[in-house]
Design an enzyme around this catalytic site. Sequence first.
Site, PDB file in Angstrom:
ATOM      1  CB  SER A 165       8.250  -3.114  -0.783  1.00 41.70           C
ATOM      2  OG  SER A 165       9.988  -3.582  -0.052  1.00 41.70           O
TER       3      SER A 165
ATOM      4  CG  ASP B 183       5.386  -1.781   6.552  1.00 38.00           C
ATOM      5  OD1 ASP B 183       7.080  -1.460   6.770  1.00 38.00           O
ATOM      6  OD2 ASP B 183       5.223  -1.772   5.520  1.00 38.00           O
TER       7      ASP B 183
ATOM      8  CG  HIS C 175       8.711  -0.935   3.419  1.00 38.35           C
ATOM      9  ND1 HIS C 175       7.859  -1.472   4.196  1.00 38.35           N
ATOM     10  CD2 HIS C 175       8.736  -1.315   2.636  1.00 38.35           C
ATOM     11  CE1 HIS C 175       7.948  -2.981   2.936  1.00 38.35           C
ATOM     12  NE2 HIS C 175       8.727  -2.618   2.486  1.00 38.35           N
TER      13      HIS C 175
END
Length: 440
Positions: A139, A414, A417
């Site tokens: 991610s 978040d 990240h």
Amino acid sequence: MVASGAASIAPGTVYFLDNSSLSFKPKSGGGRMTSSDGSIVTGSSARDPARVTEIQGAWWIHGHWPMDDMWPGSRPEDDADCKTLFYNIIHDYKEGTHERTRSLPKPPFAHTSAHIESRRQGASDDADQRYKLFVFGDSFADTGNVPMSDKSGTSRAWYYPYGSSDYDHDKKPTGRFSNGMVQSDFVAKILGRDESPPAERLRGQNGVDPFGMNFAVGGAGAYEVSREAPTLGEQIDKFMRLVRHGIIDEDLKDSVALVAFSGSHDYARVNMSSYADIVAVAKNVVDTIADGVDRLQELGVQKVLVNSLPPLGCRPWWSRSNNYTACYGPQDVVTSVHNMYLKQKLGESDTILLLDLNTIFIKIIVSHGSSPFKHRFTPCCDSFDPVGYCGQEDEDGDVQYSVCSVPDQSFYWDYMHPTQAGWKAVMEQLEEPIKGFLDI
């Protein structure tokens, strides 16, 4: 694949080229017809092979060919690769390569003219155009490879508030795990592009950008995955198949790969009380990354960028145990051991550059008085539920999270990240090392 403002390359399109003398021959013979005005050439029946032929300065593609005649072992999802094969034919011609045998599925009927002026989409006039970019990881670098589905912790990057600061995409979520751009986008910018090459999962919709492709998938791991997400090895397997089938140009000498793993999944279940367990897991993870880099270089990728592990204990997921005021120390043992082995394995190569995320993250987050961020540990998007996720809603549709008013003042978006501003700050410090490594 075409100049800005022109239609995307696709079967069923007329293209105007500077030269004229390319023929496209499928595996077996087939008739052709010329329309009364001399402007179209096509197969003589729906089952005839497709052809690309020059007529009065225009190229026309139309026809049908079964997928199993394209190459052995092809998969149904490769149907959409017809537009890529057509592009490769045109590109080979313009590069002086001799005729190449191809066959295509039946395309949608269209008639759109476009000038092929640039090999790579989105290039600025003064950009360095040497390198293609291929992205692998999780991610930190994913730009849309996680499938869109009902909102969940896995698919959250396709829903608000993700993408809410991404003005390049109309402030809409694009499958990126941030409020905007992610690491792969900023690497692409260093190479003179506007953003990361497209996600591999979307190639059927968008075609294949000759600048490269992004294989990174949120939830993936180099060695370990927590759900059905591909490991680094499986991502490289897919890359290798696309190269072998001609979907990605097999000439990879002017290419660079980014291997960007966050460590979230590889170290999710490590026994933090056992140094021996940490060492064992770290060796497996690093060995897997090193093996992946070797495979990429054996395929012909010229240069490889590899992330070091960032300080895991500084992520909000862990720093919340300190009320978002400091890093959680035990996790940083994992970071130190991983990066030590990574440097031993890959740190002495002229064709590999280790991106020292650990040092840069710490400099930005921990260094007092010099950080450009007001909120260094607190996430901009914070879930009310300690095990919830950014964007979560209850059964009545009521939000179960809060979003800060100025995301650019937060380093983290978040629990895991960075924000777009966070990634920008990190990659600004890596820009010169990357440019020096790539000689651009």
